[in-house]
Scaffold this motif. Sequence first.
Motif, PDB file in Angstrom:
ATOM      1  N   GLY A 124       0.716  -1.097   0.070  1.00 44.71           N
ATOM      2  CA  GLY A 124       0.026   0.038   0.045  1.00 44.71           C
ATOM      3  C   GLY A 124       0.995   1.243  -0.045  1.00 44.71           C
ATOM      4  N   GLY A 125       2.139   1.310   0.875  1.00 41.32           N
ATOM      5  CA  GLY A 125       2.866   2.402   0.955  1.00 41.32           C
ATOM      6  C   GLY A 125       3.369   2.779  -0.500  1.00 41.32           C
ATOM      7  N   ILE A 126       4.002   1.558  -1.160  1.00 38.70           N
ATOM      8  CA  ILE A 126       4.679   1.893  -2.257  1.00 38.70           C
ATOM      9  C   ILE A 126       3.698   2.156  -3.584  1.00 38.70           C
ATOM     10  N   MET A 127       2.561   1.762  -3.551  1.00 33.25           N
ATOM     11  CA  MET A 127       1.708   1.868  -4.683  1.00 33.25           C
ATOM     12  C   MET A 127       1.167   3.525  -4.242  1.00 33.25           C
ATOM     13  N   PHE A 128       0.805   4.013  -3.197  1.00 31.61           N
ATOM     14  CA  PHE A 128       0.618   5.046  -2.726  1.00 31.61           C
ATOM     15  C   PHE A 128       1.473   6.386  -3.450  1.00 31.61           C
ATOM     16  N   LEU A 129       2.858   5.966  -2.968  1.00 31.85           N
ATOM     17  CA  LEU A 129       3.780   6.943  -3.262  1.00 31.85           C
ATOM     18  C   LEU A 129       4.010   7.084  -4.791  1.00 31.85           C
ATOM     19  N   LEU A 130       3.938   5.963  -5.665  1.00 29.12           N
ATOM     20  CA  LEU A 130       4.161   5.744  -6.917  1.00 29.12           C
ATOM     21  C   LEU A 130       2.786   6.216  -7.777  1.00 29.12           C
ATOM     22  N   ASN A 131       1.625   6.161  -7.193  1.00 29.61           N
ATOM     23  CA  ASN A 131       0.513   6.231  -7.943  1.00 29.61           C
ATOM     24  C   ASN A 131       0.104   7.151  -9.051  1.00 29.61           C
ATOM     25  N   ASN A 132       0.842   8.430  -8.577  1.00 30.78           N
ATOM     26  CA  ASN A 132       0.427   9.539  -9.647  1.00 30.78           C
ATOM     27  C   ASN A 132       1.407   9.823 -10.737  1.00 30.78           C
ATOM     28  N   TRP A 139      -0.759  -0.195 -14.100  1.00 31.26           N
ATOM     29  CA  TRP A 139      -1.245  -1.789 -13.844  1.00 31.26           C
ATOM     30  C   TRP A 139       0.033  -2.632 -13.822  1.00 31.26           C
ATOM     31  N   PRO A 140       0.635  -2.629 -14.853  1.00 35.07           N
ATOM     32  CA  PRO A 140       2.173  -3.415 -14.845  1.00 35.07           C
ATOM     33  C   PRO A 140       2.675  -3.388 -13.411  1.00 35.07           C
ATOM     34  N   VAL A 141       2.970  -2.337 -12.892  1.00 33.47           N
ATOM     35  CA  VAL A 141       3.590  -2.027 -11.654  1.00 33.47           C
ATOM     36  C   VAL A 141       2.733  -2.393 -10.505  1.00 33.47           C
ATOM     37  N   ARG A 142       1.543  -2.031 -10.794  1.00 31.28           N
ATOM     38  CA  ARG A 142       0.561  -2.749  -9.539  1.00 31.28           C
ATOM     39  C   ARG A 142       0.596  -4.374  -9.443  1.00 31.28           C
ATOM     40  N   ILE A 143       0.706  -4.911 -10.656  1.00 35.09           N
ATOM     41  CA  ILE A 143       0.673  -6.326 -10.679  1.00 35.09           C
ATOM     42  C   ILE A 143       2.049  -7.116 -10.079  1.00 35.09           C
ATOM     43  N   TYR A 144       3.115  -6.062 -10.729  1.00 32.02           N
ATOM     44  CA  TYR A 144       4.261  -6.643 -10.105  1.00 32.02           C
ATOM     45  C   TYR A 144       4.443  -6.563  -8.813  1.00 32.02           C
ATOM     46  N   ALA A 174      14.407 -12.048   0.682  1.00 32.95           N
ATOM     47  CA  ALA A 174      13.250 -11.465   0.268  1.00 32.95           C
ATOM     48  C   ALA A 174      13.003  -9.943   0.443  1.00 32.95           C
ATOM     49  N   ILE A 175      13.455  -9.595   1.931  1.00 32.31           N
ATOM     50  CA  ILE A 175      13.425  -7.940   2.201  1.00 32.31           C
ATOM     51  C   ILE A 175      14.561  -7.388   1.351  1.00 32.31           C
ATOM     52  N   LEU A 176      15.398  -7.761   1.094  1.00 29.79           N
ATOM     53  CA  LEU A 176      16.660  -7.098   0.158  1.00 29.79           C
ATOM     54  C   LEU A 176      15.776  -6.905  -1.087  1.00 29.79           C
ATOM     55  N   PHE A 177      15.290  -8.017  -1.646  1.00 31.40           N
ATOM     56  CA  PHE A 177      14.817  -7.907  -3.110  1.00 31.40           C
ATOM     57  C   PHE A 177      13.811  -6.779  -3.242  1.00 31.40           C
ATOM     58  N   VAL A 178      12.765  -6.751  -2.078  1.00 36.28           N
ATOM     59  CA  VAL A 178      11.906  -5.621  -2.178  1.00 36.28           C
ATOM     60  C   VAL A 178      12.439  -4.546  -1.823  1.00 36.28           C
ATOM     61  N   LEU A 179      13.406  -4.244  -1.394  1.00 38.51           N
ATOM     62  CA  LEU A 179      14.163  -2.890  -1.132  1.00 38.51           C
ATOM     63  C   LEU A 179      14.671  -2.642  -2.370  1.00 38.51           C
ATOM     64  N   SER A 180      15.261  -3.539  -2.968  1.00 34.94           N
ATOM     65  CA  SER A 180      15.894  -3.237  -4.522  1.00 34.94           C
ATOM     66  C   SER A 180      14.894  -2.782  -5.222  1.00 34.94           C
ATOM     67  N   ASP A 181      13.896  -3.592  -5.640  1.00 36.03           N
ATOM     68  CA  ASP A 181      12.927  -3.359  -6.526  1.00 36.03           C
ATOM     69  C   ASP A 181      12.243  -1.910  -6.144  1.00 36.03           C
ATOM     70  N   SER A 182      11.944  -1.682  -4.829  1.00 29.90           N
ATOM     71  CA  SER A 182      11.435  -0.406  -4.543  1.00 29.90           C
ATOM     72  C   SER A 182      12.272   0.778  -4.759  1.00 29.90           C
ATOM     73  N   LEU A 183      13.509   0.662  -4.446  1.00 27.63           N
ATOM     74  CA  LEU A 183      14.361   1.654  -5.022  1.00 27.63           C
ATOM     75  C   LEU A 183      14.542   2.097  -6.288  1.00 27.63           C
ATOM     76  N   LEU A 184      14.441   1.106  -7.064  1.00 29.37           N
ATOM     77  CA  LEU A 184      14.367   1.014  -8.892  1.00 29.37           C
ATOM     78  C   LEU A 184      13.284   1.929  -8.955  1.00 29.37           C
ATOM     79  N   ALA A 185      12.012   1.339  -8.294  1.00 24.73           N
ATOM     80  CA  ALA A 185      10.893   2.077  -8.924  1.00 24.73           C
ATOM     81  C   ALA A 185      10.608   3.643  -8.479  1.00 24.73           C
ATOM     82  N   ILE A 186      11.111   3.832  -7.385  1.00 31.11           N
ATOM     83  CA  ILE A 186      11.060   5.409  -6.855  1.00 31.11           C
ATOM     84  C   ILE A 186      11.966   6.196  -7.652  1.00 31.11           C
ATOM     85  N   ASN A 187      13.346   5.527  -7.628  1.00 35.90           N
ATOM     86  CA  ASN A 187      14.047   6.269  -8.537  1.00 35.90           C
ATOM     87  C   ASN A 187      13.790   6.419 -10.347  1.00 35.90           C
ATOM     88  N   LYS A 188      13.151   5.501 -10.886  1.00 39.32           N
ATOM     89  CA  LYS A 188      12.746   5.653 -12.115  1.00 39.32           C
ATOM     90  C   LYS A 188      11.433   6.674 -12.254  1.00 39.32           C
TER      91      LYS A 188
END
Length: 225
Positions: A124-132, A139-144, A174-188
């Motif tokens: 919920g937090g990452i989707m709220f941050l990236l939503n706009n 939808w691709p990012v939501r599904i991923y 798993a936590i590190l993978f989630v962190l890596s993907d989150s950093l990538l999404a926020i940066n992009k």
Amino acid sequence: MYKRLACLISVGALVTNLLAIAMDNHPVELFSKPLIVAGLFAWLLLSAPASSRLRSLALMALFFSWTGDVLLMFQTYKPVYFLLGLSSFLLAHIFYCIIFYKMRKQENIAIRGVWLLPSLLFYGGIMFLLNNSLTDMLWPVRIYGLVITVMLFLALQLWRSPVPRAGLLIVAGAILFVLSDSLLAINKFYQPLPAAGICIMLTYGLAQWSLILGISRWLNYRSNR
């Protein structure tokens, strides 16, 4: 000997990749990036029991991770490569989900609903941050994001696995993978982050190694019983 060589290739490639990013050496960065998972693939092939179906599933997770790494290298040339890379990593996470589900079943570990809250808070937090900021990638990012949330939830179930340190390694991965993907999404999609490339690749490399070490430890422990 060959296991050690595969380990050296993977770890050496990660260190080289991080140095290349720091020095802005793009050719070396591109050359070293696929070798991280390729070396890890070879290491798992040599380290875990060949008869194990879970080893085959883990190798598939690494294969699609490697494919994702390669595809994302071309995203600056055509945006479609980002979507293809995302799809490949989606498949990798699905394989990890299957592995963690099967491990939990074999260990007879009951589902702990307490891990649902932190998993959903992340999603919920990452989707709220990236939503706009996502526009046509919403939808691709939501599904991923949903799939990696499920992967995290299933990995957290293995926290107290009776196999020594296997569960802890898998949870850390798993936590590190989630962190890596989150950093990538926020940066992009949200805003550029300082030292983003180094942070993303460091957490990604450590995530893959933690997951595969945990899975390999579990497989070897079970095969020796």
